[in-house]
Structures are given as structure tokens and as C-alpha cells.
Design an enzyme around this catalytic site. Structure first.
Site, PDB file in Angstrom:
ATOM      1  N   ASP A 296       0.856  -1.196   0.000  1.00 28.03           N
ATOM      2  CA  ASP A 296       0.000   0.000   0.000  1.00 28.03           C
ATOM      3  C   ASP A 296       0.881   1.232   0.000  1.00 28.03           C
ATOM      4  O   ASP A 296       2.088   1.150  -0.290  1.00 28.03           O
ATOM      5  CB  ASP A 296      -0.891  -0.020   1.253  1.00 28.03           C
ATOM      6  CG  ASP A 296      -2.259   0.580   1.013  1.00 28.03           C
ATOM      7  OD1 ASP A 296      -2.338   1.802   0.775  1.00 28.03           O
ATOM      8  OD2 ASP A 296      -3.257  -0.166   1.049  1.00 28.03           O
TER       9      ASP A 296
ATOM     10  N   HIS B 277      -3.693   5.946   3.413  1.00 29.78           N
ATOM     11  CA  HIS B 277      -4.411   4.712   3.087  1.00 29.78           C
ATOM     12  C   HIS B 277      -3.763   3.498   3.752  1.00 29.78           C
ATOM     13  O   HIS B 277      -4.455   2.643   4.335  1.00 29.78           O
ATOM     14  CB  HIS B 277      -4.432   4.548   1.571  1.00 29.78           C
ATOM     15  CG  HIS B 277      -5.409   3.553   1.052  1.00 29.78           C
ATOM     16  ND1 HIS B 277      -5.113   2.203   0.944  1.00 29.78           N
ATOM     17  CD2 HIS B 277      -6.674   3.692   0.600  1.00 29.78           C
ATOM     18  CE1 HIS B 277      -6.156   1.577   0.428  1.00 29.78           C
ATOM     19  NE2 HIS B 277      -7.123   2.445   0.215  1.00 29.78           N
TER      20      HIS B 277
ATOM     21  N   SER C 276     -11.302  -1.325   0.003  1.00 26.87           N
ATOM     22  CA  SER C 276      -9.930  -1.271   0.515  1.00 26.87           C
ATOM     23  C   SER C 276      -9.860  -1.671   1.973  1.00 26.87           C
ATOM     24  O   SER C 276      -8.795  -2.079   2.455  1.00 26.87           O
ATOM     25  CB  SER C 276      -9.359   0.144   0.367  1.00 26.87           C
ATOM     26  OG  SER C 276      -9.017   0.423  -0.965  1.00 26.87           O
TER      27      SER C 276
END
Length: 716
Positions: free
Chosen positions: A180, A224, A390
């Protein structure tokens, strides 16, 4: 055209640089510890785009048979080897010019299994919720408070995490990797469970200092990866939030630096590097909250390598709102996770499809913000409510870690089936089992703890399958290159939304092998068709087909797979075609064509220095309205992006020219419509856009599938 002097079998890229699948080589060892090695510094190259394909303009990803083949390819391409992944025999080569065009010449080289552009993937942005100034006073029931902030995702009506923890399943001893943007290893929720390593595959740099990692990673756009990690491993300490596997350890692997924007993904090659590194460094689960890959190539090889070494791979279904295949979620063996809301309904944005495994919370989930955003007046502070598949994916990763704590020897397929068979299947459109929106249901960690009291209760192991295809024809036997292979579970009800029957598909590699990792055991209908006309061109009736059955045995492995040999009665792709009109490279050698005629199939096949140019001549009268058409990739198939010139009787002056026919554009074939000014002999020059679109920078266009037919018509 000139005959190919190499007379070698080649792997050919699919349209727009997507190439035939290569399987992970059996030479990879289950105990491999060799990290990918960079020979040259990584640099951020210029990005290019063709259709929906985005790629690094001057980089090729090469699959190679051995080191000698790789070096020979780099020499032939006048390129530089940037990095290699020895475990899967994949390499990155930096070349001059556009890699999409250069790849066509690379495919002719001996020992090259594939040559493709270094594609760039994307990440669906997180969906943020409107929030009050403080998150603490949200209305929440007592069974949603596990640390400090409420988390409906973990309560008994959703993941049922506390029941698993009370039974001793906390993820202890299991390492997970998060591919990520850079996760914040210094965050109070995450620091206690950092495994002590972080990796940047682009730099080929391993970090063991949290301070150094944060200094190199912090950005206003990087959050994220921290969100994702916190849903898996946030420590249970009475502060902030807790992850579903609060005693598992985690390693961040940065595939999106997110320094200037939220989406700055490294290319597919570096994602593959990161996945192999994670496997070699002890990750038992790899989380992928991103999408945009393809069904073959270096990323698939890397995930096959991970699964071959006992590492479970999880991926988010995507946020497309549609029922469709997205990669990497649709790759064989991968656990694909969809997003559910607080009422255990599929969130509307969550991608659906036959390949979905299960659902997990993915709307308004309480997750941790990186410390480098704390105090930013434009951002929330320590924690935030976030939505997206996600975040259903890392919850799935965390539950997989609970299974692996209990049963460390569980295979990736067994982990998947434990999650599926214990899921709450009363949700979704089929309240008794599978549906394409929510898979086998909402994950239930407590039910896993209740059911998996002994590893003898694990489901049967999955299967690994290799289908080898050969072409059988009057010329003998050749490897089944460019063949499409489909495994379809028997009894499949096409289109049924409640049918869980598995369906897998992949093309073959240069050896004719199609590989399927960690799939459901059972009997399959096997469908084989070759060669892929999208690459080679030709008629449908020329494409040989085979229909049979295949048994996938529980317990077969990547190294000892179930094998099926298929003899396909068809002509193999012709990698050394003969042009019936050669030599016709100058006006003096031009071949005659008349009104109403269509030429035989011919080829544009050459090199940047001496690009193939095919000349034809015809006789016309003053006032003739002529239409000259090149039937190439758009109408005949194959790979030729044609370019057509109409020349005056002196064979020099250009009267008309065309790259792509139609206004608006129809396709990449070429068409000239013109009224002849005088009687005489005129010339048609057929070329490739690789030469004629930019004569100052010609690119190699040495593909045996650069086929075309020239059609000439008088229209008045």
C-alpha cells in the site's frame, strides 16, 4: 517482407502491450531467501497511455528462461537491466523510446517468455464520512467499544472479534504484509505490532528504523496504508482502536509513495518485487487494497510464488459498482473481499462477481490516521471513518491471520475455505449460501474459533493444476503458445447469481503451460482454444478448439501439480511467415494491383534502420475516384497499426495519406479516398505507424503478426 533471420519461436504481446501469461518457474525454491537485486538505480520514468493502459514509457518487463537469455535480450534491445526478481525469473529493462513499440521486437528473442510494458495500477480513493469535531461521543452500544473509540465492524453482529479473542485467536505469531502507501509504524495503535521491517521495492531498501521510515514516508497524501494496517493489527491497549488480529505483526511494503497525490503507484514490476520480498521475509498473509493488474505476468507470478510458499493472498474486489472481473482479486487462489455496510448489506460501490469469496465491513469503518496528519486543520486527527473495499480486504486479512495462528500449516485454499464455511450466509440475495454480491457471507471470527477447535477440522486442501497444450498439424508438433484455457466447474449455471461453481481462465506461456494455483479440487470441464486471434489475426474457423474434462486433486501443489496434456488440432502461430509479394520495398519493385482486387495476406516486418515498406502500383484514368483500404489489426486481426500513402506517378510525391480510418475514428486501419487528377500509374505504399507516424523516431516493429491485406476499389 524479409524472412526472420533468427528463425526462433517467440512470445507475443497481446493488444496494447498485454502479454501471454507466464507461469512461475518450478526452479523457485520453497525456502528461497534471495531478495530481488537492483543492478541500476530506479528512476521515475515518463508515463504513457494507450487506451486504458498506463505504463512507464521506457521500461519493459521481461520474463526470461535463464540469465544468458536475459543478458542477450538486453544487448539486442540496447537496453539496461534495472532489476531482477530471481525467484520468478522476471526482469525490468530500460530502453530508448516507447516500450509499447519496443516490446514487439523483444518478443522474437530466444529464451524470452514475455515482454510487456511496465504497467501502472490505481487505487480507488477512500470515501470519507462527514464527522463531528470529536469521534468519542458517537452513539454506540456497549458491545462496540473494545478500546477507546466505537467499532461496529468488530461487534457480535459483524466480525464477532471478541469471541475469537476470548478463545485465544488474536493473530499471535503471524506476520502480515500490507502492500500500500507507507503505513505509519510510529502510530500508537500500530507501533507495538510492527514487525521491525518495512520495505520500499522501488529503492530496494529495507528499513529497520521507525524514525527513518517515517521521515522518508510522511506526506499529506499518504494515509491509506495506515488505515489498512490499523484494521488488521491495531493493538488492544484501551486507547484508540483495535484491529481484528491485535497480536499479529505487520510489515509495510510501499507500492504507492503518495508524496504529491494520493495515486502515485509504482509500476507492476515493483509490486511483484514487493510481494516476493514479503514472502521471503515471513509474511503469511499479503493484503492488496488496490486494483488494475492483469491476469498474467510478473504480479501473478509473484502471487503464485507466495501461495507456493504457504502465503495467503487477499485482495479487495474493487469499487466499480459492477459485476466484473478485476485483478488481482480475480486471480486463481486469491481471497477476494467485498464491502458490507452496518446492516450486512453489500455496499453499492462494491464490485461483485463469481470470484468473490466473502464480505466484511467496508462502510464507515473506524480507522487510524497517520501521526504526520495529526493537527492538520484540513484533516481529521487521530482516527477517521472511512469506506471502501480497501478496508473490507484488510479485515479479511486479519481474520485469515487468526486461522493461521491456530493452524500454521493451513494452505491458502484451506484458509479461504475456513473463512467461507464459517461466514454468516444468511445475508445477501441468497440467504442459504453463495451469491455474487456478498460471496459466502459476512466473515465471523467467533464462528471460526468455535468451529476450528482442532486443525483436523480444516477443510480439504486445494489443488494446483498445469494444462499443457501442443499444436498438432501436418507440420508436426509445436508448443501451444497463445492459447486460452478455461476451467469450468461441472454443473455451472451460467448467469445464475447464486451459483458458486468455480470458473478460472488464463492463457498459456511459451511452453504451452497454463497454471492455476490453489483452486478448488474437483472435476472441471476444460475448454481450450488457440491461437488467440486477438493477437495473431485470422479466421475463427482457423482457431483450433478442445473440450474435455480435468480432475483437480486435493493436495496437489505448485511443485507437484495435477497435469493435463492437450493436443490441439490446429496450426500453430506462424512466427516466420513468408510475404508473397517480397521484394517490394521500393517503387521500382512495386507489385501490381487492379481495381476490384484484394491482395493476399502480406506483412510489414522489419527493424528501425531498414523498416519494411511495401509498394503496390495500379493504373487509373483522370477522374477515377479510388478507395484504397488496408485491412489490418482492426479488420483482419493481428498487431499491425497500418499507415497508407498514395504516391504520384513519379513514386515520390504524396497525394494522400491516412493513419486511422474514419471521422470520427473507427479503428487503426488505414483508408485513402482520392480522385485521380490525370491518367497514369500510381503507387500505394503500405507502412506501419511505428515508422510513418514519427519518421524521425522509428521504432522496432518486428512482429510476425503485422499482417494486412490491401483492397483497391474504383467508386465512380
Amino acid at each position: 517482407m524479409r524472412k526472420n533471420p533468427h528463425n526462433l519461436r517467440r512470445n507475443l504481446p497481446k493488444t496494447l502491450g498485454v502479454l501471454a501469461l507466464t507461469g512461475l518457474l518450478a526452479a523457485c525454491s520453497q525456502t528461497s531467501t534471495v531478495a530481488p537485486v537492483a543492478q541500476q538505480p530506479a528512476v521515475v520514468g515518463e508515463l504513457a497511455q494507450s487506451g486504458n493502459l498506463k505504463y512507464v514509457k521506457n521500461e519493459l518487463v521481461i520474463g526470461y528462461a535463464d540469465a544468458a537469455s536475459l543478458q542477450a535480450a538486453a544487448t539486442a534491445l540496447k537496453g539496461t537491466i534495472v532489476a531482477t526478481i530471481p525467484e520468478i525469473k522476471s526482469a525490468l529493462i530500460r530502453v530508448d523510446g516507447d516500450a509499447l513499440k519496443v516490446s514487439r521486437g523483444a518478443t522474437k528473442l530466444s529464451g524470452i517468455r514475455y515482454a510487456t510494458v511496465n504497467s501502472v495500477v490505481t487505487q480507488d480513493p477512500a470515501v470519507r464520512s462527514l464527522q463531528p469535531a470529536s469521534l468519542t461521543p458517537q452513539g454506540a452500544s456497549a458491545d462496540q467499544i473494545f478500546d477507546q473509540l466505537p467499532q461496529y465492524a468488530l461487534d457480535p453482529r459483524h466480525l464477532n472479534a471478541k469471541a475469537a479473542w476470548d478463545a485465544g485467536l488474536t493473530g499471535k505469531g503471524v506476520v502480515v504484509a500490507v502492500l500500500d502507501d507507507p503505513g505509519d509504524v510510529s502510530h500508537p495503535d500500530l507501533a507495538p505490532n510492527w514487525a521491525g521491517k518495512a520495505y520500499n521495492p522501488f529503492l530496494n531498501k529495507v528499513y529497520t528504523s521507525a524514525k527513518e521510515w517515517v521521515a522518508d514516508s510522511k506526506s499529506s497524501f499518504a494515509s491509506h496504508g495506515t488505515f489498512v494496517a490499523s484494521s488488521i493489527v491495531a493493538v488492544r491497549d484501551g486507547k484508540g482502536i483495535v484491529g481484528v488480529a491485535p497480536e499479529a505483526k505487520w510489515m509495510p511494503v510501499v507500492i504507492n509513495p503518495a508524496q504529491k497525490t494520493e495515486n502515485e503507484f509504482y509500476s507492476s514490476f515493483y509490486i511483484a518485487v514487493g510481494a516476493v520480498w514479503a514472502t521471503n521475509n515471513g509474511a503469511r498473509v499479503i493484503n492488496n487494497s488496490w486494483g488494475g493488474g492483469v491476469s498474467f505476468g510478473a504480479v501473478k507470478d509473484a502471487f503464485d510464488y507466495a501461495m507456493a510458499n504457504g502465503t495467503t493472498v487477499v485482495a479487495s474486489m474493487g469499487n466499480s459498482y459492477h459485476d466484473e472481473f478485476q485483478y488481482p482479486a480475480a486471480l486463481p487462489g486469491i481471497i477476494a473481499s467485498g464491502a458490507l455496510d452496518g446492516s450486512n448489506r453489500r455496499v453499492t460501490f462494491s464490485t461483485s462477481g463469481r470470484h468473490i469469496s466473502s464480505g466484511a465491513p467496508g462502510q464507515d469503518t473506524m480507522l487510524a490516521n497517520p501521526t504526520w496528519l495529526w493537527g492538520d486543520p484540513k484533516k481529521p486527527e487521530t482516527h477517521e471513518l472511512i469506506s471502501g473495499t480497501s478496508f473490507s480486504s484488510p479485515y479479511t486479512t486479519g481474520v485469515a491471520a487468526l486461522v493461521l495462528q491456530k493452524c500454521p500449516a493451513a494452505t491458502p485454499y484451506q484458509v479461504r475455505r475456513v473463512l467461507e464455511t464459517t461466514a454468516n450466509n444468511t445475508i445477501g440475495s441468497n440467504p442459504t449460501g453463495f451469491d455474487r454480491d456478498t460471496g459466502w457471507g459476512a466473515l465471523n471470527a467467533g464462528k471460526i474459533a468455535q468451529t476450528l477447535t482442532d486443525c483436523a477440522a480444516l477443510p480439504a486442501k486445494g489443488s494446483n493444476v498445469v494444462v499443457n497444450v501442443k499444436y498438432i498439424n501436418g507440420k508436426g508438433t509445436q508448443p501451444g503458445e497463445l492459447v486460452d484455457v478455461i476451467l469450468r466447474g461441472q454443473g455451472l449455471r451460467a448467469g445464475a447469481t447464486d451459483d458458486p461453481t468455480p470458473l478460472y481462465l488464463t492463457p498459456t506461456d511459451a511452453n504451452g503451460d497454463a497454471r492455476f494455483a490453489e483452486i478448488a479440487p474437483g472435476t472441471y470441464d476444460l475448454y481450450v482454444a488457440g491461437a488467440d486471434l486477438g493477437i495473431t489475426g485470422g479466421l475463427t474457423e482457423d482457431r483450433g478448439t478442445f473440450i474435455g474434462t480435468l480432475t483437480a486433486t486435493s493436495g496437489s501443489t505448485y511443485y507437484t501439480p495435477d497435469r493435463k496434456n492437450v493436443a490441439l488440432t490446429a496450426n500453430a502461430p506462424d512466427f516466420n511467415p513468408v510475404d508473397p509479394y517480397e521484394p517490394n520495398d521500393t517503387p521500382a519493385e512495386a507489385k501490381t494491383i487492379a481495381y476490384g482486387q484484394t491482395s493476399q495476406t502480406a506483412y510489414i516486418f522489419g527493424s528501425p534502420i531498414s523498416q519494411d515498406r511495401d509498394y503496390f502500383k495500379f493504373t487509373g484514368a483522370a477522374g477515377d475516384q479510388i478507395k484504397a483500404e488496408v485491412l489490418a489489426a482492426g479488420q483482419l486481426g493481428g498487431s499491425l497499426d497500418s499507415y497508407l500513402f498514395l504516391l504520384s506517378p513519379d513514386g515520390v510525391n504524396v497525394l494522400a495519406e491516412n493513419d486511422d480510418r474514419g471521422k470520427p475514428r473507427i479503428d487503426s486501419d488505414s483508408e485513402v479516398n482520392f480522385t485521380l487528377p490525370a491518367a497514369g500509374t500510381y503507387y500505394l505504399w503500405v507502412s506501419s505507424c511505428n515508422l510513418s507516424c514519427d519518421p524521425a523516431n522509428p521504432q522496432d516493429d518486428d512482429s510476425p503478426f503485422n499482417k494486412y491485406q490491401l483492397k483497391l476499389t474504383k467508386t465512380n
